[in-house]
Motif scaffolding. Structure first.
Motif, PDB file in Angstrom:
ATOM      1  N   GLY A 210      29.606  31.991  34.331  1.00 54.18           N
ATOM      2  CA  GLY A 210      29.438  31.268  33.067  1.00 54.18           C
ATOM      3  C   GLY A 210      30.228  29.975  33.051  1.00 54.18           C
ATOM      4  N   HIS A 211      31.461  30.038  33.502  1.00 54.11           N
ATOM      5  CA  HIS A 211      32.295  28.832  33.587  1.00 54.11           C
ATOM      6  C   HIS A 211      31.690  27.850  34.586  1.00 54.11           C
ATOM      7  CE1 HIS A 211      35.569  30.358  31.131  1.00 54.11           C
ATOM      8  NE2 HIS A 211      35.553  31.470  31.843  1.00 54.11           N
ATOM      9  N   TRP A 212      31.224  28.379  35.701  1.00 57.74           N
ATOM     10  CA  TRP A 212      30.667  27.544  36.772  1.00 57.74           C
ATOM     11  C   TRP A 212      29.490  26.713  36.259  1.00 57.74           C
ATOM     12  CZ3 TRP A 212      33.207  26.691  41.038  1.00 57.74           C
ATOM     13  CH2 TRP A 212      32.571  26.100  42.122  1.00 57.74           C
ATOM     14  N   ILE A 213      28.591  27.353  35.505  1.00 59.65           N
ATOM     15  CA  ILE A 213      27.439  26.650  34.930  1.00 59.65           C
ATOM     16  C   ILE A 213      27.916  25.583  33.948  1.00 59.65           C
ATOM     17  CG2 ILE A 213      25.403  26.919  33.446  1.00 59.65           C
ATOM     18  CD1 ILE A 213      25.023  27.966  36.309  1.00 59.65           C
TER      19      ILE A 213
ATOM     20  N   LYS B 269      41.755  26.658  39.333  1.00 58.25           N
ATOM     21  CA  LYS B 269      43.118  27.203  39.508  1.00 58.25           C
ATOM     22  C   LYS B 269      43.559  27.949  38.250  1.00 58.25           C
ATOM     23  CE  LYS B 269      45.061  25.422  43.365  1.00 58.25           C
ATOM     24  NZ  LYS B 269      45.437  26.292  44.435  1.00 58.25           N
ATOM     25  N   GLN B 270      43.277  27.388  37.074  1.00 55.86           N
ATOM     26  CA  GLN B 270      43.639  28.048  35.819  1.00 55.86           C
ATOM     27  C   GLN B 270      42.906  29.383  35.676  1.00 55.86           C
ATOM     28  OE1 GLN B 270      42.614  24.929  33.042  1.00 55.86           O
ATOM     29  NE2 GLN B 270      44.693  24.089  33.063  1.00 55.86           N
ATOM     30  N   TRP B 271      41.631  29.406  36.045  1.00 50.95           N
ATOM     31  CA  TRP B 271      40.857  30.646  35.962  1.00 50.95           C
ATOM     32  C   TRP B 271      41.427  31.699  36.906  1.00 50.95           C
ATOM     33  CZ3 TRP B 271      37.815  33.577  39.247  1.00 50.95           C
ATOM     34  CH2 TRP B 271      37.037  34.544  38.633  1.00 50.95           C
ATOM     35  N   LYS B 272      41.770  31.292  38.137  1.00 44.88           N
ATOM     36  CA  LYS B 272      42.348  32.225  39.113  1.00 44.88           C
ATOM     37  C   LYS B 272      43.662  32.792  38.600  1.00 44.88           C
ATOM     38  CE  LYS B 272      40.634  29.625  43.046  1.00 44.88           C
ATOM     39  NZ  LYS B 272      41.050  28.815  44.191  1.00 44.88           N
ATOM     40  N   ALA B 273      44.527  31.927  38.067  1.00 41.87           N
ATOM     41  CA  ALA B 273      45.836  32.374  37.566  1.00 41.87           C
ATOM     42  C   ALA B 273      45.679  33.345  36.405  1.00 41.87           C
ATOM     43  CB  ALA B 273      46.676  31.171  37.150  1.00 41.87           C
ATOM     44  N   LYS B 274      44.697  33.100  35.553  1.00 38.48           N
ATOM     45  CA  LYS B 274      44.468  33.960  34.397  1.00 38.48           C
ATOM     46  C   LYS B 274      44.158  35.402  34.817  1.00 38.48           C
ATOM     47  CE  LYS B 274      41.475  34.338  30.345  1.00 38.48           C
ATOM     48  NZ  LYS B 274      40.393  33.710  29.582  1.00 38.48           N
ATOM     49  N   TYR B 275      43.518  35.574  35.947  1.00 38.46           N
ATOM     50  CA  TYR B 275      43.101  36.909  36.390  1.00 38.46           C
ATOM     51  C   TYR B 275      43.944  37.454  37.544  1.00 38.46           C
ATOM     52  CZ  TYR B 275      39.215  36.250  33.278  1.00 38.46           C
ATOM     53  OH  TYR B 275      38.464  36.033  32.148  1.00 38.46           O
ATOM     54  N   THR B 276      45.106  36.877  37.765  1.00 36.56           N
ATOM     55  CA  THR B 276      46.014  37.359  38.799  1.00 36.56           C
ATOM     56  C   THR B 276      47.195  38.062  38.133  1.00 36.56           C
ATOM     57  OG1 THR B 276      45.384  35.559  40.270  1.00 36.56           O
ATOM     58  CG2 THR B 276      47.452  36.702  40.766  1.00 36.56           C
ATOM     59  N   THR B 277      47.441  39.305  38.549  1.00 33.73           N
ATOM     60  CA  THR B 277      48.538  40.089  37.983  1.00 33.73           C
ATOM     61  C   THR B 277      49.292  40.788  39.125  1.00 33.73           C
ATOM     62  OG1 THR B 277      47.086  42.012  37.714  1.00 33.73           O
ATOM     63  CG2 THR B 277      47.310  40.538  35.828  1.00 33.73           C
TER      64      THR B 277
ATOM     65  N   LEU C  78      21.610  29.127  48.027  1.00 39.59           N
ATOM     66  CA  LEU C  78      21.536  27.696  47.739  1.00 39.59           C
ATOM     67  C   LEU C  78      22.577  27.253  46.709  1.00 39.59           C
ATOM     68  CD1 LEU C  78      17.654  27.327  47.668  1.00 39.59           C
ATOM     69  CD2 LEU C  78      19.201  26.902  49.586  1.00 39.59           C
ATOM     70  N   GLY C  79      23.753  27.841  46.785  1.00 42.19           N
ATOM     71  CA  GLY C  79      24.864  27.459  45.921  1.00 42.19           C
ATOM     72  C   GLY C  79      24.998  28.276  44.655  1.00 42.19           C
ATOM     73  N   ILE C  80      23.956  28.992  44.270  1.00 37.65           N
ATOM     74  CA  ILE C  80      24.027  29.792  43.043  1.00 37.65           C
ATOM     75  C   ILE C  80      25.047  30.914  43.198  1.00 37.65           C
ATOM     76  CG2 ILE C  80      22.727  31.357  41.536  1.00 37.65           C
ATOM     77  CD1 ILE C  80      20.276  29.580  42.119  1.00 37.65           C
ATOM     78  N   GLY C  81      25.225  31.417  44.407  1.00 32.39           N
ATOM     79  CA  GLY C  81      26.169  32.499  44.667  1.00 32.39           C
ATOM     80  C   GLY C  81      27.587  32.034  44.935  1.00 32.39           C
ATOM     81  N   THR C  82      27.849  30.750  44.735  1.00 35.16           N
ATOM     82  CA  THR C  82      29.195  30.221  44.990  1.00 35.16           C
ATOM     83  C   THR C  82      30.285  31.000  44.255  1.00 35.16           C
ATOM     84  OG1 THR C  82      28.301  28.027  45.454  1.00 35.16           O
ATOM     85  CG2 THR C  82      30.638  28.151  44.898  1.00 35.16           C
TER      86      THR C  82
ATOM     87  N   ARG D 174      56.348  42.957  45.248  1.00 36.06           N
ATOM     88  CA  ARG D 174      55.247  43.408  44.389  1.00 36.06           C
ATOM     89  C   ARG D 174      53.948  42.744  44.830  1.00 36.06           C
ATOM     90  NH1 ARG D 174      56.805  42.603  38.327  1.00 36.06           N
ATOM     91  NH2 ARG D 174      54.995  43.960  38.044  1.00 36.06           N
ATOM     92  N   ARG D 175      52.939  43.572  45.074  1.00 39.61           N
ATOM     93  CA  ARG D 175      51.636  43.070  45.508  1.00 39.61           C
ATOM     94  C   ARG D 175      50.889  42.469  44.319  1.00 39.61           C
ATOM     95  NH1 ARG D 175      48.752  43.640  50.069  1.00 39.61           N
ATOM     96  NH2 ARG D 175      50.212  45.189  50.872  1.00 39.61           N
ATOM     97  N   LEU D 176      50.230  41.339  44.567  1.00 41.83           N
ATOM     98  CA  LEU D 176      49.406  40.722  43.541  1.00 41.83           C
ATOM     99  C   LEU D 176      48.039  41.397  43.503  1.00 41.83           C
ATOM    100  CD1 LEU D 176      50.135  36.920  44.081  1.00 41.83           C
ATOM    101  CD2 LEU D 176      51.170  38.479  42.438  1.00 41.83           C
ATOM    102  N   GLN D 177      47.398  41.312  42.352  1.00 47.21           N
ATOM    103  CA  GLN D 177      46.068  41.885  42.173  1.00 47.21           C
ATOM    104  C   GLN D 177      45.203  40.847  41.475  1.00 47.21           C
ATOM    105  OE1 GLN D 177      45.975  45.350  39.670  1.00 47.21           O
ATOM    106  NE2 GLN D 177      43.977  45.969  40.412  1.00 47.21           N
ATOM    107  N   PHE D 178      43.952  40.728  41.903  1.00 48.79           N
ATOM    108  CA  PHE D 178      43.016  39.782  41.296  1.00 48.79           C
ATOM    109  C   PHE D 178      41.975  40.567  40.527  1.00 48.79           C
ATOM    110  CE2 PHE D 178      39.256  36.965  41.493  1.00 48.79           C
ATOM    111  CZ  PHE D 178      39.787  35.909  40.767  1.00 48.79           C
ATOM    112  N   ASN D 179      41.842  40.280  39.232  1.00 49.95           N
ATOM    113  CA  ASN D 179      40.927  41.017  38.359  1.00 49.95           C
ATOM    114  C   ASN D 179      39.717  40.205  37.919  1.00 49.95           C
ATOM    115  OD1 ASN D 179      42.655  43.359  38.213  1.00 49.95           O
ATOM    116  ND2 ASN D 179      44.021  42.093  36.998  1.00 49.95           N
ATOM    117  N   GLY D 180      39.549  39.006  38.438  1.00 48.73           N
ATOM    118  CA  GLY D 180      38.413  38.170  38.067  1.00 48.73           C
ATOM    119  C   GLY D 180      37.122  38.703  38.659  1.00 48.73           C
ATOM    120  N   THR D 181      36.012  38.397  37.993  1.00 48.81           N
ATOM    121  CA  THR D 181      34.705  38.814  38.493  1.00 48.81           C
ATOM    122  C   THR D 181      33.808  37.593  38.670  1.00 48.81           C
ATOM    123  OG1 THR D 181      33.720  39.092  36.298  1.00 48.81           O
ATOM    124  CG2 THR D 181      34.866  41.012  37.244  1.00 48.81           C
ATOM    125  N   ALA D 182      32.848  37.733  39.549  1.00 49.99           N
ATOM    126  CA  ALA D 182      31.905  36.638  39.796  1.00 49.99           C
ATOM    127  C   ALA D 182      31.062  36.364  38.545  1.00 49.99           C
ATOM    128  CB  ALA D 182      31.010  36.971  40.980  1.00 49.99           C
ATOM    129  N   ILE D 183      30.702  37.401  37.814  1.00 49.41           N
ATOM    130  CA  ILE D 183      29.922  37.218  36.590  1.00 49.41           C
ATOM    131  C   ILE D 183      30.751  36.424  35.582  1.00 49.41           C
ATOM    132  CG2 ILE D 183      28.883  38.420  34.624  1.00 49.41           C
ATOM    133  CD1 ILE D 183      27.202  38.641  37.143  1.00 49.41           C
TER     134      ILE D 183
END
Length: 100
Positions: free
Chosen positions: A65-68, A90-98, A28-32, A52-61
């Protein structure tokens, strides 16, 4: 010269998209945040920039917190904060992309 390209396939994209949708709908949207992270990891990790391959290091957890916080700010501002949500995400995604 190194090339930039995307090497993701259609079947893999469909499976990831369906899984992200199922997670979002059945919670019901909580898992977005989990759906967002799943799709972003797939998109980013199939992207090669100048060899060079990109890597995403962000986590749902981490996103949860940001989502709430963003959800509450949207409610308190009567929806006005929703205009900033796309930029914040977009800023959050960029922060965790290396690079690998």
């Amino acid at each position: 010269m190194n090339q930039s390209y995307f090497d993701g396939g259609l079947l893999s994209y469909i499976v990831h998209s369906l899984l992200a949708a199922v997670i979002t709908i059945f919670t019901l949207g909580i898992g977005t945040p989990w759906g967002i992270v799943l799709m972003n990891r797939w998109k980013i990790e199939h992207t090669i920039i100048e060899g060079r391959r990109l890597q995403f290091n962000g986590t749902a957890i981490g996103l949860f917190g940001h989502w709430i916080k963003w959800f509450l700010l949207t409610i308190v501002s009567l929806g006005i904060y929703s205009f900033w949500l796309h930029i914040k995400l977009k800023q959050w995604k960029a922060k965790y992309t290396t690079f690998y």
